[in-house]
Design a protein around this motif. Structure first.
Motif, PDB file in Angstrom:
ATOM      1  N   PHE A  69      22.533 -18.215  -3.558  1.00  0.00           N
ATOM      2  CA  PHE A  69      21.688 -18.000  -2.040  1.00  0.00           C
ATOM      3  C   PHE A  69      22.385 -18.991  -1.247  1.00  0.00           C
ATOM      4  O   PHE A  69      22.642 -20.213  -1.411  1.00  0.00           O
ATOM      5  CB  PHE A  69      20.182 -18.352  -2.312  1.00  0.00           C
ATOM      6  N   PHE A  71      21.664 -19.613   3.555  1.00  0.00           N
ATOM      7  CA  PHE A  71      20.852 -19.315   4.610  1.00  0.00           C
ATOM      8  C   PHE A  71      21.610 -19.459   5.748  1.00  0.00           C
ATOM      9  O   PHE A  71      21.806 -20.556   6.280  1.00  0.00           O
ATOM     10  CB  PHE A  71      19.389 -19.988   4.772  1.00  0.00           C
ATOM     11  N   ARG A 102      24.323 -14.120  -1.676  1.00  0.00           N
ATOM     12  CA  ARG A 102      23.333 -13.346  -0.702  1.00  0.00           C
ATOM     13  C   ARG A 102      22.902 -14.133   0.536  1.00  0.00           C
ATOM     14  O   ARG A 102      22.751 -15.415  -0.014  1.00  0.00           O
ATOM     15  CB  ARG A 102      22.318 -12.551  -1.334  1.00  0.00           C
ATOM     16  N   ASN A 103      22.871 -13.668   1.653  1.00  0.00           N
ATOM     17  CA  ASN A 103      22.586 -14.545   2.837  1.00  0.00           C
ATOM     18  C   ASN A 103      20.845 -14.119   2.744  1.00  0.00           C
ATOM     19  O   ASN A 103      20.473 -13.206   3.009  1.00  0.00           O
ATOM     20  CB  ASN A 103      23.067 -14.117   4.129  1.00  0.00           C
ATOM     21  N   GLU A 104      20.160 -15.198   2.513  1.00  0.00           N
ATOM     22  CA  GLU A 104      18.744 -14.907   2.358  1.00  0.00           C
ATOM     23  C   GLU A 104      18.113 -14.742   3.864  1.00  0.00           C
ATOM     24  O   GLU A 104      16.863 -14.229   3.794  1.00  0.00           O
ATOM     25  CB  GLU A 104      17.954 -16.010   1.516  1.00  0.00           C
ATOM     26  N   VAL A 107      17.354 -10.803   4.091  1.00  0.00           N
ATOM     27  CA  VAL A 107      16.599 -10.137   3.008  1.00  0.00           C
ATOM     28  C   VAL A 107      15.735  -9.181   3.515  1.00  0.00           C
ATOM     29  O   VAL A 107      15.591  -7.933   3.117  1.00  0.00           O
ATOM     30  CB  VAL A 107      16.017 -11.067   1.943  1.00  0.00           C
ATOM     31  N   TYR A 111      14.957  -5.259   2.175  1.00  0.00           N
ATOM     32  CA  TYR A 111      14.223  -5.369   0.810  1.00  0.00           C
ATOM     33  C   TYR A 111      13.172  -4.064   0.550  1.00  0.00           C
ATOM     34  O   TYR A 111      13.098  -3.698  -0.432  1.00  0.00           O
ATOM     35  CB  TYR A 111      13.439  -6.685   0.720  1.00  0.00           C
ATOM     36  N   HIS A 122      12.661 -14.642   5.686  1.00  0.00           N
ATOM     37  CA  HIS A 122      12.531 -15.929   4.943  1.00  0.00           C
ATOM     38  C   HIS A 122      13.065 -17.237   6.139  1.00  0.00           C
ATOM     39  O   HIS A 122      13.696 -16.744   7.018  1.00  0.00           O
ATOM     40  CB  HIS A 122      13.648 -16.192   3.811  1.00  0.00           C
ATOM     41  N   THR A 125      16.398 -21.004   2.402  1.00  0.00           N
ATOM     42  CA  THR A 125      16.549 -20.605   1.077  1.00  0.00           C
ATOM     43  C   THR A 125      15.375 -21.159   0.211  1.00  0.00           C
ATOM     44  O   THR A 125      15.212 -20.044  -0.606  1.00  0.00           O
ATOM     45  CB  THR A 125      17.947 -21.472   0.657  1.00  0.00           C
ATOM     46  N   ALA A 128      12.999 -18.210   0.116  1.00  0.00           N
ATOM     47  CA  ALA A 128      13.544 -16.968  -0.807  1.00  0.00           C
ATOM     48  C   ALA A 128      13.099 -17.411  -2.310  1.00  0.00           C
ATOM     49  O   ALA A 128      12.614 -16.500  -3.176  1.00  0.00           O
ATOM     50  CB  ALA A 128      14.838 -16.627  -0.633  1.00  0.00           C
TER      51      ALA A 128
END
Length: 198
Positions: A69, A71, A102-104, A107, A111, A122, A125, A128
């Motif tokens: 992850f 951010f 993945r770039n949180e 999300v 999602y 978020h 990170t 998340a």
């Protein structure tokens, strides 16, 4: 019993157990070189490594992927995330494991479409990681620029050491929790899975 050690010793034992997984060490090393903002290697590859070592299995056995992850709220486009994903594919080539990046910060944009539940944006990170289906999953590891390991573990290590899966009904559903825990119990039969709250 590991969960009865002082917290600093629990952290040291946690890191020592993770160090037995050579793939995990390589992923962490290459991830550090990517220098992604707010990055952590997270969740399954961490607690499952611990379970494997404590159960006398190969450290990487049963681990499906390594979740990385990061951010970055400066550009929430898929195109920007895809650039990072492609760079990561090159960075992790030949590692012998799937690394999912993945770039949180993004999300909340996808999602609900994927899981049927809204996800508030978020802010980092750690946010998340805090929203994983089980508190046992709420773990993150990264290497700081000075080489030290930074571990994020908001619920501590006791459940991980004791093979306990405890629900975290912040985000997600009973059905998703059940699906994950059924697979985990097949892989690690000694797990105690606590029920999703009523």
């Amino acid at each position: 019993m590991l969960s009865r050690l002082p917290v600093d010793e629990q952290l040291a034992r946690f890191c020592a157990l993770l160090s037995r997984n050579e793939v995990l060490l390589e992923v962490v090393s290459r991830a550090a070189a990517l220098a992604l903002p707010g990055w952590y290697l997270t969740s399954g590859c961490l607690f499952q490594t611990v379970w494997n070592v404590l159960a006398g299995r190969e450290p990487g056995e049963g681990i499906r992927d390594y979740d990385l992850f990061y951010f970055d709220a400066t550009d929430l486009s898929w195109a920007a995330e895809d650039v990072v994903i492609k760079a990561a594919e090159n960075a992790f080539a030949g590692i012998g494991a799937e690394v999912e990046v993945r770039n949180e910060a993004r999300v909340h944009l996808w999602y609900e479409r994927k899981f049927g539940l809204p996800c508030p944006p978020h802010t980092c990170t750690e946010d998340a990681i805090d929203s994983f289906l089980a508190t046992t999953c709420c773990l993150g590891l990264r290497v700081e620029p000075d080489g030290r390991w930074r571990v994020y573990a908001p619920h501590g290590f006791a459940d991980v050491f004791n093979f306990v899966v405890r629900p975290n009904p912040v985000l997600g559903s009973r059905a998703a929790y059940a699906a994950k825990t059924v697979r985990w119990q097949q892989e690690w039969p000694r797990l105690t899975v606590l029920p999703w709250p009523g």
